[in-house]
Design a protein around this motif. Structure first.
Motif, short mmCIF file in Angstrom:
data_model
loop_
_atom_site.label_atom_id
_atom_site.label_comp_id
_atom_site.label_asym_id
_atom_site.label_seq_id
_atom_site.Cartn_x
_atom_site.Cartn_y
_atom_site.Cartn_z
N PRO A 25 -61.08 10.75 -13.96
CA PRO A 25 -61.70 9.76 -14.84
C PRO A 25 -61.60 10.26 -16.29
O PRO A 25 -61.55 11.46 -16.53
N SER A 26 -61.56 9.36 -17.21
CA SER A 26 -61.42 9.78 -18.61
C SER A 26 -62.72 10.41 -19.12
O SER A 26 -63.77 10.26 -18.52
N LYS A 27 -62.62 11.08 -20.23
CA LYS A 27 -63.79 11.69 -20.86
C LYS A 27 -64.34 10.72 -21.90
O LYS A 27 -64.39 11.01 -23.09
N THR A 28 -64.71 9.53 -21.44
CA THR A 28 -65.22 8.49 -22.33
C THR A 28 -66.49 7.89 -21.77
O THR A 28 -66.73 7.91 -20.56
N ILE A 29 -67.31 7.35 -22.68
CA ILE A 29 -68.55 6.68 -22.31
C ILE A 29 -68.58 5.33 -23.01
O ILE A 29 -67.83 5.09 -23.96
N THR A 81 -68.18 -0.82 -26.03
CA THR A 81 -66.96 -0.22 -26.55
C THR A 81 -66.80 1.17 -25.94
O THR A 81 -67.77 1.91 -25.80
N LEU A 82 -65.59 1.49 -25.55
CA LEU A 82 -65.30 2.77 -24.93
C LEU A 82 -65.09 3.81 -26.02
O LEU A 82 -64.27 3.63 -26.92
N GLU A 83 -65.87 4.89 -25.96
CA GLU A 83 -65.84 5.92 -26.99
C GLU A 83 -65.64 7.29 -26.35
O GLU A 83 -66.09 7.53 -25.24
N ALA A 130 -76.32 10.68 -26.06
CA ALA A 130 -75.79 10.05 -27.28
C ALA A 130 -76.89 9.39 -28.09
O ALA A 130 -76.75 9.23 -29.31
N SER A 131 -77.99 9.03 -27.46
CA SER A 131 -79.08 8.37 -28.19
C SER A 131 -79.74 9.32 -29.19
O SER A 131 -80.42 8.87 -30.11
#
Length: 169
Positions: free
Chosen positions: A40-44, A53-55, A74-75
């Protein structure tokens, strides 16, 4: 008894040699062929202009647990033009389950459900659920995601039924 076996083995060896096939020792010619599935990608999923939005996520591993930890963390970070609906909520953990394995002697297809546990006193919005579910479902092993609020001194409470990313977007 032993002599006929030896004669058969010798005869097989002579037959192979008579066909022009020479015997050799086992030789290693390289690694066995394998396939490698991409992780899986390293995105959230964060929010920009009230849409998901994928970041990129600052995580060492691309496990779902690491990604969910980064999503909730991230908050506490400055996000610029992005935001999150998970402010004030704390990631507790996750649990994977396979349902159902067997019912009434008939084997049914397995569906993998990931349960995500969090703490917090404020309500979880639909967009917040989408952030959690879509981030987790980047790992295609999870067909649905259940979200459960852990309460201190009170029973845990599911935030609705299990979800999929497309239905929350």
């Amino acid at each position: 008894m032993r002599a006929p076996r030896l004669l058969c083995a010798a005869a097989a060896l002579l037959a192979a040699a008579a066909c022009g096939i020479s015997t050799t020792d086992v030789q290693t010619k390289g690694a066995a062929p394998t396939i490698k599935l991409p992780p899986p990608s390293k995105t959230i999923y964060l929010i920009r202009n009230k849409e998901l939005t994928l970041e990129p996520a600052d995580v060492e591993t691309d496990t779902v647990g690491s990604l969910l930890g980064a999503l909730f963390a991230a908050s506490d970070e400055p996000l610029g033009d992005r935001t999150t609906e998970l402010r004030g909520l704390e990631y507790v953990g996750m649990k994977d389950s396979l349902d159902p394995v067997q019912r009434d002697e008939k084997q049914l297809p397995r569906t993998s459900t990931l349960t995500v546990y969090f703490k917090g006193d404020r309500p979880l919005s639909r967009l917040g659920k989408a952030q959690i579910v879509c981030t987790a479902q980047q790992d295609s092993a999870f067909e649905q995601v259940k979200i459960v609020r852990e309460n201190d001194g009170r029973p845990s409470k599911a935030e609705g039924r299990p979800y999929t990313c497309p239905e929350l977007k």
